[in-house]
Motif scaffolding. Structure first.
Motif, short mmCIF file in Angstrom:
data_model
loop_
_atom_site.label_atom_id
_atom_site.label_comp_id
_atom_site.label_asym_id
_atom_site.label_seq_id
_atom_site.Cartn_x
_atom_site.Cartn_y
_atom_site.Cartn_z
N ASP A 67 0.83 -1.21 0.00
CA ASP A 67 0.00 0.00 0.00
C ASP A 67 0.87 1.25 0.00
O ASP A 67 0.51 2.27 -0.61
CB ASP A 67 -0.92 0.00 1.22
N VAL A 68 2.00 1.19 0.68
CA VAL A 68 2.91 2.33 0.70
C VAL A 68 3.43 2.62 -0.71
O VAL A 68 3.48 3.77 -1.17
CB VAL A 68 4.09 2.07 1.66
N ILE A 69 3.82 1.56 -1.42
CA ILE A 69 4.36 1.73 -2.78
C ILE A 69 3.27 2.24 -3.72
O ILE A 69 3.49 3.18 -4.49
CB ILE A 69 4.94 0.40 -3.28
N SER A 70 2.09 1.64 -3.66
CA SER A 70 1.01 2.03 -4.56
C SER A 70 0.57 3.47 -4.36
O SER A 70 0.16 4.14 -5.32
CB SER A 70 -0.20 1.10 -4.36
N SER A 71 0.68 3.96 -3.13
CA SER A 71 0.26 5.34 -2.86
C SER A 71 1.10 6.37 -3.59
O SER A 71 0.70 7.53 -3.73
CB SER A 71 0.30 5.61 -1.35
N HIS A 72 2.28 5.97 -4.07
CA HIS A 72 3.16 6.87 -4.81
C HIS A 72 3.05 6.68 -6.33
O HIS A 72 3.84 7.26 -7.09
CB HIS A 72 4.62 6.68 -4.38
N GLY A 73 2.10 5.86 -6.76
CA GLY A 73 1.93 5.65 -8.19
C GLY A 73 3.04 4.85 -8.83
O GLY A 73 3.33 5.02 -10.02
N VAL A 74 3.67 3.98 -8.06
CA VAL A 74 4.77 3.15 -8.55
C VAL A 74 4.31 1.70 -8.59
O VAL A 74 3.65 1.21 -7.66
CB VAL A 74 6.02 3.28 -7.64
N SER A 75 4.62 1.00 -9.69
CA SER A 75 4.30 -0.42 -9.79
C SER A 75 5.33 -1.22 -9.01
O SER A 75 6.46 -0.78 -8.81
CB SER A 75 4.28 -0.86 -11.26
N TYR A 76 4.95 -2.44 -8.62
CA TYR A 76 5.87 -3.25 -7.83
C TYR A 76 5.48 -4.72 -7.93
O TYR A 76 4.40 -5.08 -8.41
CB TYR A 76 5.84 -2.82 -6.36
N HIS A 77 6.37 -5.57 -7.44
CA HIS A 77 6.08 -6.98 -7.21
C HIS A 77 7.04 -7.47 -6.15
O HIS A 77 8.21 -7.06 -6.11
CB HIS A 77 6.24 -7.81 -8.49
N THR A 78 6.55 -8.34 -5.28
CA THR A 78 7.38 -8.86 -4.20
C THR A 78 7.39 -10.38 -4.21
O THR A 78 6.41 -11.02 -4.59
CB THR A 78 6.87 -8.38 -2.82
N PHE A 79 8.51 -10.91 -3.80
CA PHE A 79 8.64 -12.36 -3.60
C PHE A 79 9.46 -12.55 -2.34
O PHE A 79 10.68 -12.35 -2.34
CB PHE A 79 9.33 -13.02 -4.79
N ALA A 80 8.76 -12.88 -1.23
CA ALA A 80 9.39 -12.95 0.10
C ALA A 80 9.99 -11.57 0.40
O ALA A 80 9.28 -10.57 0.40
CB ALA A 80 10.41 -14.07 0.16
N ASP A 81 11.31 -11.49 0.63
CA ASP A 81 11.92 -10.20 0.95
C ASP A 81 12.52 -9.52 -0.28
O ASP A 81 13.20 -8.49 -0.14
CB ASP A 81 13.00 -10.38 2.02
N ASP A 82 12.29 -10.06 -1.48
CA ASP A 82 12.73 -9.41 -2.73
C ASP A 82 11.61 -8.53 -3.26
O ASP A 82 10.51 -9.02 -3.54
CB ASP A 82 13.12 -10.47 -3.78
N THR A 83 11.90 -7.26 -3.42
CA THR A 83 10.90 -6.30 -3.90
C THR A 83 11.44 -5.58 -5.12
O THR A 83 12.56 -5.07 -5.09
CB THR A 83 10.54 -5.29 -2.81
N GLN A 84 10.64 -5.54 -6.18
CA GLN A 84 11.00 -4.81 -7.39
C GLN A 84 10.05 -3.62 -7.56
O GLN A 84 8.83 -3.80 -7.51
CB GLN A 84 10.91 -5.70 -8.64
#
Length: 584
Positions: free
Chosen positions: A292-309
């Protein structure tokens, strides 16, 4: 030091030195991280206020009793690895399952009723394992801590997992773009989603900036109080379930052991056990709000365990606004991690810009990107989830690494081939070499022919070794005799398989949402053929996106295959279809 397979065998002196050094290093590392988090939080002041969503669905308050049948299923169907802490080996537990299952069921029910996890199962034996062969053994940072817990402990945890996992995954607060430890999700589906965004941006004449974030000792610094509170407020895990989890997390201990040498037992007042069954699920629930923190800045993301892109698309004429948004987002993510006792290691994070050659030339002025207060130089390639991503999206660096590993194991297989039966040789080749060729190979759909040819030559080489043929012998008849699909067909097979799973189960949702059934304005004979809508694209690059590649591959399949109801039947028909098309 001698090597036995991948696990080294140490001398007595080496074992003693490593046990002492690693135990001190591990404790000091956690202390350093905590001190760094405290000092950074003091510098932040009152900036960045995050509002966590509240749970508004049904609560999980009661642990339903288990049965002997459920315990039997856990013992027989679950992959239980032997543990050095076991009094009885796993094989003996399974052989005497009629006697053991009722005992374990009674033990688990007592634990559920009393909301208490047995203290005897709270101690972990840590094995320091070198991260990669050839690394400096005098540096303790080159070792990875492998925690071992007793098998009985894992059985009880598995029973809790069966009750906790469905509730967390169905909760609105669980991060939908977290692909780790979830059925139907994998590193491959995560990367397909990431690259789909990259290809789609390239079709709109935009490059993409990708940031791979690094977290220091993520599993070991989780705050237990914050975790229990988050499970309550955000996921509705309360009352008896919450008390059981508190008991499970509290008063845990660990010691390092290698050979005959052991360190002192040290308490673990933070983190979740990495070798446990519940640890991964609790970690993903703990870090879910970061989405939710990432999305609030209009940035796309994906996570896998502790790996975040993190991903942002760049306007090639003016990339400054997107990069500024990325900088603010990464800073906010760093602050969120700090406030949750996690440390974002910005210096070890990596950044890369992906796009077509023309888009990369337009974005060539961007040589560095600000990430969480650190200036990172733009790399030409980044390794993410075991796949080497390159800026031009050719995957040639990744394929070279795969071919190198395949050739290494092919040469080793050649040395022992005469001592093996054909069946044994083929089994070894499929498990050791074939698994490397097939790992995330759906990402290679539409890759340059020269890149695919490198993989094909590696497959040809291992086929000649299994069939005991010379190098100049044509490999095509050998592949056919082994019933192996060529590389291009293996890629199309994987794309079709992932598409079938996404259509039949709607999992993972971030891929199934990219697929739409083709609508017709009038009744046609093909109406019941389950054809997919193929989005229009401007460039050849965009045809590699899953949202385009999947419908194209799917629609090319015969109707009887597309209408198959059973996954195993679909696999069989699909391989037969591609095999016939390849060799007929």
């Amino acid at each position: 030091m001698l090597h036995r397979g991948k696990r080294p065998v140490y001398s007595d002196n080496e074992s003693r030195t490593l046990v002492t050094g690693f135990s001190k290093f591990f404790v000091n590392k956690l202390l350093d991280i905590r001190q760094s988090i405290t000092s950074n939080l003091q510098c932040l002041g009152g900036h960045f206020v995050f509002i966590q969503p509240q749970h508004d669905g049904p609560a999980l308050s009661v642990l339903n009793p288990t049965t002997t049948t459920e315990v039997r299923k856990v013992l027989t169907s679950t992959r239980l690895k032997p543990s050095p802490l076991d009094i009885l080996p796993v094989s003996l537990l399974r052989q005497s399952i009629d006697v053991i299952a009722p005992v374990l069921a009674h033990m688990a029910n007592l634990s559920f009723a009393q909301c208490h996890f047995p203290t005897a199962f709270k101690t972990a034996q840590v094995l320091p394992l070198l991260k990669k062969p050839g690394l400096d053994r005098s540096s303790m940072s080159n070792f990875r801590p492998i925690s071992n817990l007793s098998t009985v402990s894992k059985v009880i945890e598995r029973l809790i997992l069966n009750r906790l996992k469905p509730h967390l995954h169905s909760s609105r607060g669980f991060c939908r773009l977290q692909s780790a430890y979830r059925s139907g999700h994998s590193t491959e589906t995560a990367l397909l989603h990431v690259m789909n965004q990259v290809y789609s941006a390239a079709d709109e004449k935009r490059a993409t900036a990708l940031v791979a974030l690094d977290i220091s000792a993520a599993f070991d610094t989780i705050n237990h109080n914050v975790l229990i509170d988050r499970l309550d407020t955000q996921f509705g895990v309360r009352d008896a379930v919450s008390r059981w989890l508190q008991s499970y997390l509290s008063d845990r201990k660990q010691f390092v052991k290698l050979g005959q040498h052991s360190s002192d037992i040290t308490p673990c007042d933070s983190g979740v056990p990495q070798g446990s069954v519940l640890g991964p699920l609790l970690f993903t629930a703990y870090t879910s709000p970061v989405g939710d923190v990432i999305s609030s800045h209009g940035v796309s993301y994906h996570t896998f365990a502790d790996d975040t892109q993190l991903l942002v698309t760049l306007n090639t004429s003016d990339s400054a606004p997107a990069l500024e948004r990325l900088s603010r987002c990464s800073t906010a993510v760093r602050v969120w991690f700090l406030r949750n006792d996690l440390q974002l290691n910005a210096g070890k994070s990596e950044v890369m810009i992906l796009g077509t050659p023309a888009q990369l030339r337009s974005a060539s002025a961007v040589s560095s990107v600000d990430v969480a207060g650190s200036t990172l130089q733009v790399s030409s390639q980044v390794k993410s989830l075991g796949v080497i991503l390159d800026s031009r999206m050719r995957f040639d660096s990744h394929v070279r690494a795969v071919v190198r590993a395949c050739n290494y194991h092919t040469r080793a297989l050649r040395h022992v081939r005469k001592q093996l039966t054909s069946e044994a040789a083929q089994t070894i080749a499929c498990s050791v070499i074939g698994s490397r060729i097939d790992y995330c190979n759906s990402l290679l759909f539409g890759a340059p022919v020269g890149v695919i040819d490198k993989l094909q030559r590696a497959q040809n080489n291992v086929a000649r070794v299994i069939c005991q043929q010379r190098k100049r012998v044509s490999a095509r008849p050998l592949l056919q005799s082994l019933h192996w699909l060529p590389i291009q067909e293996r890629i199309r097979y994987k794309v079709a398989l992932i598409t079938y799973k996404a259509l039949s189960t709607s999992v993972p949702p971030y891929l199934s949402e990219l697929l739409q059934c083709q609508e017709t304005t009038r009744s046609l004979r093909s109406t019941d053929a389950l054809r997919l809508f193929v989005p229009r694209t401007r460039t050849e690059t965009a045809k590699r996106a899953f949202s385009v590649a999947a419908p194209n591959v799917w629609n090319s399949l015969p109707i009887d295959i597309r209408n198959t109801d059973c996954l195993s039947t679909f696999r069989s028909k699909l391989k037969t279809h591609f095999f016939t098309a390849s060799y007929t």
